[in-house]
Design a protein around this motif. Structure first.
Motif, PDB file in Angstrom:
ATOM      1  N   ARG A 193      -9.511  33.155   6.650  1.00 41.29           N
ATOM      2  CA  ARG A 193     -10.941  33.411   6.540  1.00 41.29           C
ATOM      3  C   ARG A 193     -11.451  33.969   7.858  1.00 41.29           C
ATOM      4  O   ARG A 193     -10.677  34.327   8.733  1.00 41.29           O
ATOM      5  CB  ARG A 193     -11.651  32.113   6.147  1.00 41.29           C
ATOM      6  CG  ARG A 193     -11.173  31.609   4.783  1.00 41.29           C
ATOM      7  CD  ARG A 193     -11.725  30.268   4.453  1.00 41.29           C
ATOM      8  NE  ARG A 193     -10.989  29.262   5.227  1.00 41.29           N
ATOM      9  CZ  ARG A 193     -11.177  27.973   5.121  1.00 41.29           C
ATOM     10  NH1 ARG A 193     -12.078  27.504   4.305  1.00 41.29           N
ATOM     11  NH2 ARG A 193     -10.475  27.125   5.821  1.00 41.29           N
TER      12      ARG A 193
ATOM     13  N   VAL B  10      -5.781  27.775   7.825  1.00 44.48           N
ATOM     14  CA  VAL B  10      -5.262  27.114   6.636  1.00 44.48           C
ATOM     15  C   VAL B  10      -3.845  26.642   6.957  1.00 44.48           C
ATOM     16  O   VAL B  10      -3.054  27.378   7.533  1.00 44.48           O
ATOM     17  CB  VAL B  10      -5.239  28.089   5.436  1.00 44.48           C
ATOM     18  CG1 VAL B  10      -4.638  27.426   4.214  1.00 44.48           C
ATOM     19  CG2 VAL B  10      -6.642  28.584   5.131  1.00 44.48           C
TER      20      VAL B  10
ATOM     21  N   ARG C   8      -0.910  24.813   0.127  1.00 43.65           N
ATOM     22  CA  ARG C   8      -1.802  24.912   1.276  1.00 43.65           C
ATOM     23  C   ARG C   8      -2.776  23.757   1.315  1.00 43.65           C
ATOM     24  O   ARG C   8      -3.018  23.096   0.315  1.00 43.65           O
ATOM     25  CB  ARG C   8      -2.541  26.244   1.292  1.00 43.65           C
ATOM     26  CG  ARG C   8      -3.415  26.477   0.078  1.00 43.65           C
ATOM     27  CD  ARG C   8      -4.141  27.799   0.111  1.00 43.65           C
ATOM     28  NE  ARG C   8      -3.272  28.902  -0.258  1.00 43.65           N
ATOM     29  CZ  ARG C   8      -3.624  30.160  -0.258  1.00 43.65           C
ATOM     30  NH1 ARG C   8      -4.843  30.503   0.087  1.00 43.65           N
ATOM     31  NH2 ARG C   8      -2.804  31.101  -0.596  1.00 43.65           N
TER      32      ARG C   8
ATOM     33  N   TYR D 130      -6.670  22.790   3.150  1.00 42.20           N
ATOM     34  CA  TYR D 130      -7.848  23.249   3.885  1.00 42.20           C
ATOM     35  C   TYR D 130      -8.502  22.066   4.602  1.00 42.20           C
ATOM     36  O   TYR D 130      -8.326  20.924   4.202  1.00 42.20           O
ATOM     37  CB  TYR D 130      -8.888  23.861   2.940  1.00 42.20           C
ATOM     38  CG  TYR D 130      -8.381  25.035   2.148  1.00 42.20           C
ATOM     39  CD1 TYR D 130      -8.428  26.308   2.697  1.00 42.20           C
ATOM     40  CD2 TYR D 130      -7.872  24.877   0.873  1.00 42.20           C
ATOM     41  CE1 TYR D 130      -7.966  27.404   1.983  1.00 42.20           C
ATOM     42  CE2 TYR D 130      -7.403  25.960   0.140  1.00 42.20           C
ATOM     43  CZ  TYR D 130      -7.459  27.214   0.704  1.00 42.20           C
ATOM     44  OH  TYR D 130      -7.001  28.290  -0.001  1.00 42.20           O
TER      45      TYR D 130
END
Length: 107
Positions: free
Chosen positions: A84, A91, A104, A106
């Protein structure tokens, strides 16, 4: 690193010269500068590992004890990637060392 004596920005190599992108200062590359640039480029190419897509051969990633959502094994390799904008956290990616499942996490 080589820095501009006028504005202290990092000098960049262009067409056999060191040039400051900020103030325009230029200096001809001498043998010491060329030797330094070769060492810096060698280190960067050798030491930076980018993991993208399939697992790279001969790359050792750090491992962590975390449960795989696919097979339940509790050891996975991990790495970080900025997906991002820069002001948001990275991440975390995990890959199970047993089944290869990648997932993944976050913040």
């Amino acid at each position: 690193m080589m820095f501009c004596p006028e504005c202290k920005s990092m000098l960049k190599s262009y067409d056999g010269k060191l040039r400051c992108p900020k103030c325009g200062y230029e200096k001809e590359l001498d043998s010491t500068d060329k030797s330094h640039l070769q060492k810096v480029n060698h280190i960067q190419e050798k030491d930076i590992i980018i993991v993208d897509g399939d697992k790279e051969k001969n790359v050792t990633l750090p491992t962590i004890e975390i449960k795989c959502p696919e097979c339940g094994y509790e050891l996975a390799e991990w790495w970080l990637r900025q997906l991002r904008s820069a002001d948001e956290s990275e991440v975390r990616f995990f890959r199970c060392v047993k089944c290869g499942k990648t997932w993944r996490e976050y913040d």
